[in-house]
Design an enzyme around this catalytic site. Structure first.
Site, PDB file in Angstrom:
ATOM      1  N   ALA A  22     -22.195 -26.395 -13.241  1.00 57.89           N
ATOM      2  CA  ALA A  22     -22.735 -26.764 -11.929  1.00 57.89           C
ATOM      3  C   ALA A  22     -24.255 -26.652 -11.882  1.00 57.89           C
ATOM      4  O   ALA A  22     -24.921 -27.454 -11.218  1.00 57.89           O
ATOM      5  CB  ALA A  22     -22.105 -25.897 -10.850  1.00 57.89           C
ATOM      6  N   LYS A 164      -5.440 -24.763 -14.478  1.00 60.17           N
ATOM      7  CA  LYS A 164      -6.098 -26.064 -14.326  1.00 60.17           C
ATOM      8  C   LYS A 164      -5.075 -27.196 -14.236  1.00 60.17           C
ATOM      9  O   LYS A 164      -5.257 -28.165 -13.522  1.00 60.17           O
ATOM     10  CB  LYS A 164      -7.063 -26.337 -15.486  1.00 60.17           C
TER      11      LYS A 164
HETATM   12  N1  NAP Z   1     -17.287 -24.449 -19.447  1.00 61.64           N
HETATM   13  C1  NAP Z   1     -16.266 -24.989 -20.092  1.00 61.64           C
HETATM   14  O1  NAP Z   1     -16.216 -25.013 -21.337  1.00 61.64           O
HETATM   15  C2  NAP Z   1     -15.160 -25.633 -19.300  1.00 61.64           C
HETATM   16  C3  NAP Z   1     -14.138 -26.295 -19.995  1.00 61.64           C
HETATM   17  C4  NAP Z   1     -13.129 -26.902 -19.265  1.00 61.64           C
HETATM   18  C5  NAP Z   1     -13.133 -26.847 -17.904  1.00 61.64           C
HETATM   19  N2  NAP Z   1     -14.130 -26.169 -17.267  1.00 61.64           N
HETATM   20  C6  NAP Z   1     -14.091 -26.131 -15.803  1.00 61.64           C
HETATM   21  O2  NAP Z   1     -15.330 -26.551 -15.290  1.00 61.64           O
HETATM   22  C7  NAP Z   1     -15.655 -25.804 -14.120  1.00 61.64           C
HETATM   23  C8  NAP Z   1     -16.985 -25.110 -14.300  1.00 61.64           C
HETATM   24  O3  NAP Z   1     -16.952 -24.335 -15.484  1.00 61.64           O
HETATM   25  P1  NAP Z   1     -18.139 -23.359 -15.875  1.00 61.64           P
HETATM   26  O4  NAP Z   1     -17.979 -22.990 -17.294  1.00 61.64           O
HETATM   27  O5  NAP Z   1     -19.397 -23.951 -15.414  1.00 61.64           O
HETATM   28  O6  NAP Z   1     -17.740 -22.084 -15.010  1.00 61.64           O
HETATM   29  P2  NAP Z   1     -18.563 -20.796 -14.587  1.00 61.64           P
HETATM   30  O7  NAP Z   1     -19.936 -20.793 -15.140  1.00 61.64           O
HETATM   31  O8  NAP Z   1     -17.679 -19.640 -14.871  1.00 61.64           O
HETATM   32  O9  NAP Z   1     -18.686 -21.036 -13.021  1.00 61.64           O
HETATM   33  C9  NAP Z   1     -17.577 -21.036 -12.192  1.00 61.64           C
HETATM   34  C10 NAP Z   1     -18.055 -20.867 -10.784  1.00 61.64           C
HETATM   35  O10 NAP Z   1     -16.904 -20.733  -9.943  1.00 61.64           O
HETATM   36  C11 NAP Z   1     -17.248 -19.837  -8.937  1.00 61.64           C
HETATM   37  N3  NAP Z   1     -16.074 -19.179  -8.363  1.00 61.64           N
HETATM   38  C12 NAP Z   1     -15.100 -18.472  -8.969  1.00 61.64           C
HETATM   39  N4  NAP Z   1     -14.230 -18.014  -8.075  1.00 61.64           N
HETATM   40  C13 NAP Z   1     -14.675 -18.421  -6.860  1.00 61.64           C
HETATM   41  C14 NAP Z   1     -14.224 -18.243  -5.531  1.00 61.64           C
HETATM   42  N5  NAP Z   1     -13.127 -17.543  -5.243  1.00 61.64           N
HETATM   43  N6  NAP Z   1     -14.943 -18.804  -4.535  1.00 61.64           N
HETATM   44  C15 NAP Z   1     -16.069 -19.522  -4.783  1.00 61.64           C
HETATM   45  N7  NAP Z   1     -16.544 -19.710  -6.024  1.00 61.64           N
HETATM   46  C16 NAP Z   1     -15.859 -19.164  -7.034  1.00 61.64           C
HETATM   47  C17 NAP Z   1     -18.140 -18.796  -9.596  1.00 61.64           C
HETATM   48  O11 NAP Z   1     -18.940 -18.248  -8.582  1.00 61.64           O
HETATM   49  P3  NAP Z   1     -19.779 -16.909  -8.752  1.00 61.64           P
HETATM   50  O12 NAP Z   1     -21.049 -17.364  -9.382  1.00 61.64           O
HETATM   51  O13 NAP Z   1     -19.903 -16.414  -7.386  1.00 61.64           O
HETATM   52  O14 NAP Z   1     -18.994 -16.006  -9.665  1.00 61.64           O
HETATM   53  C18 NAP Z   1     -18.918 -19.627 -10.600  1.00 61.64           C
HETATM   54  O15 NAP Z   1     -20.155 -20.027 -10.082  1.00 61.64           O
HETATM   55  C19 NAP Z   1     -14.508 -24.828 -13.899  1.00 61.64           C
HETATM   56  O16 NAP Z   1     -13.621 -25.411 -12.992  1.00 61.64           O
HETATM   57  C20 NAP Z   1     -13.893 -24.703 -15.278  1.00 61.64           C
HETATM   58  O17 NAP Z   1     -12.537 -24.347 -15.219  1.00 61.64           O
HETATM   59  C21 NAP Z   1     -15.143 -25.558 -17.925  1.00 61.64           C
END
Ligand code: NAP
Length: 266
Positions: A22, A164
């Site tokens: 994000a 997911k």
């Molecule tokens: N990175 C990867 O390799 C990957 C691969 C496949 C899919 N994805 C998907 O892509 C998306 C983003 O991944 P990312 O790696 O960027 O994740 P990330 O850095 O862990 O960020 C996830 C965000 O979700 C927020 N969050 C978690 N629980 C929440 C809640 N109850 N209410 C509001 N916000 C909440 C967290 O907020 P806080 O900052 O407050 O903790 C964090 O900012 C996710 O849906 C993940 O499953 C990621």
């Protein structure tokens, strides 16, 4: 992308804006001139927001808004008036003792909560949901090097009872019922430099695996070519004009970023 700001009058919402993916999304949206309503759980935590407020264009067009996925209706006033919504926030707990209540239920409930808010406001033209490869690749069919997984695939929710998969399934069914224009993105492991100062879950995996990948790379270069377990189609992404960064470049950029932020030292 250059630092010059494009002209735009559209407003979009990015949920979980402090996160790894994000944060890049917010950066590019601001550079393209969008006004961004960025939801975070704690707007007063500098570790979560400082890298966002220092982005080009943030002073003029970034609005940080507090919202928790699990609070029903929390996104109503935020998405009201937006042209689009990027839903990236997702609960992630490594080693959850009770995945059903700690991960699956919050992921499904949170996604439906955001979509529920989107369904109330006709200004929203499209919702983009960051799902995962987990939601498409896992069926009862064996994954072998000749298999190409593409957007026609859906994981079998029974076979792959995973947050997911179930969240995406629930999102499609809700979007169809409410007439929401939904797009899902299904990344595997995302690598690349970090904008935020803390390690997100995937980057912490990266921290674990990258040294192994580098070692593997060296071994492959010596005696055996790299062979994938299965293939993932890039055609749809390429048709959108996306140019993929070569793996070696991404790995190097990730390692450099992790080193710069002192998460690894080798
Ligand atoms: N990175 C990867 O390799 C990957 C691969 C496949 C899919 N994805 C998907 O892509 C998306 C983003 O991944 P990312 O790696 O960027 O994740 P990330 O850095 O862990 O960020 C996830 C965000 O979700 C927020 N969050 C978690 N629980 C929440 C809640 N109850 N209410 C509001 N916000 C909440 C967290 O907020 P806080 O900052 O407050 O903790 C964090 O900012 C996710 O849906 C993940 O499953 C990621």
């Amino acid at each position: 992308m250059s630092g010059s700001v494009a002209c735009n009058t559209k407003t979009v919402c990015v949920t979980g804006a402090s996160g790894y993916i994000a944060s890049w999304l917010v950066k590019f949206l601001l550079l393209r001139g969008y006004t961004v309503k960025a939801t975070v759980r704690d707007p007063n935590d500098p570790k979560k927001v400082e890298h966002l407020v220092s982005l080009d264009g943030a002073k003029e067009r970034l609005q940080l808004v507090k919202a928790n996925l699990l609070e029903e209706g929390a996104f109503d006033s935020i998405v009201d008036g937006c042209d689009g919504v990027f839903h990236t926030a997702s609960p992630f707990i490594t080693g959850a003792k009770d995945p059903q209540t700690q991960l699956i239920e919050p992921a499904v409930k949170g996604t439906l909560n955001v979509l529920g808010s989107c369904a109330k406001f006709p200004s929203i033209k499209r919702v983009v949901l960051t799902s995962s490869i987990a939601a498409v690749a896992y069926t009862a069919k064996p994954l072998t090097p000749d298999v190409v997984v593409d957007e026609t695939w859906y994981s079998d929710a029974e076979f792959c009872k995973e947050s997911k998969t179930l969240a995406e399934e629930a999102a499609w069914s809700f979007a169809k019922e409410k007439g929401i224009d939904l797009v899902t993105i299904n990344p595997a492991m995302v690598i690349g430099p970090l904008l935020q100062p803390t390690l997100n879950t995937s980057a912490s995996q990266g921290q674990k695996y990258i040294p192994m990948l580098l070692m593997d790379g060296l071994t492959c270069a010596e005696d055996k070519p790299f062979s994938p377990t299965f293939q993932v189609s890039k055609e749809k992404a390429k048709s959108l004009g996306i140019d993929f960064i070569p793996l070696e470049v991404s790995l190097k950029e990730t390692v450099d970023s992790l080193k710069e932020k002192k998460f690894i030292d080798f």
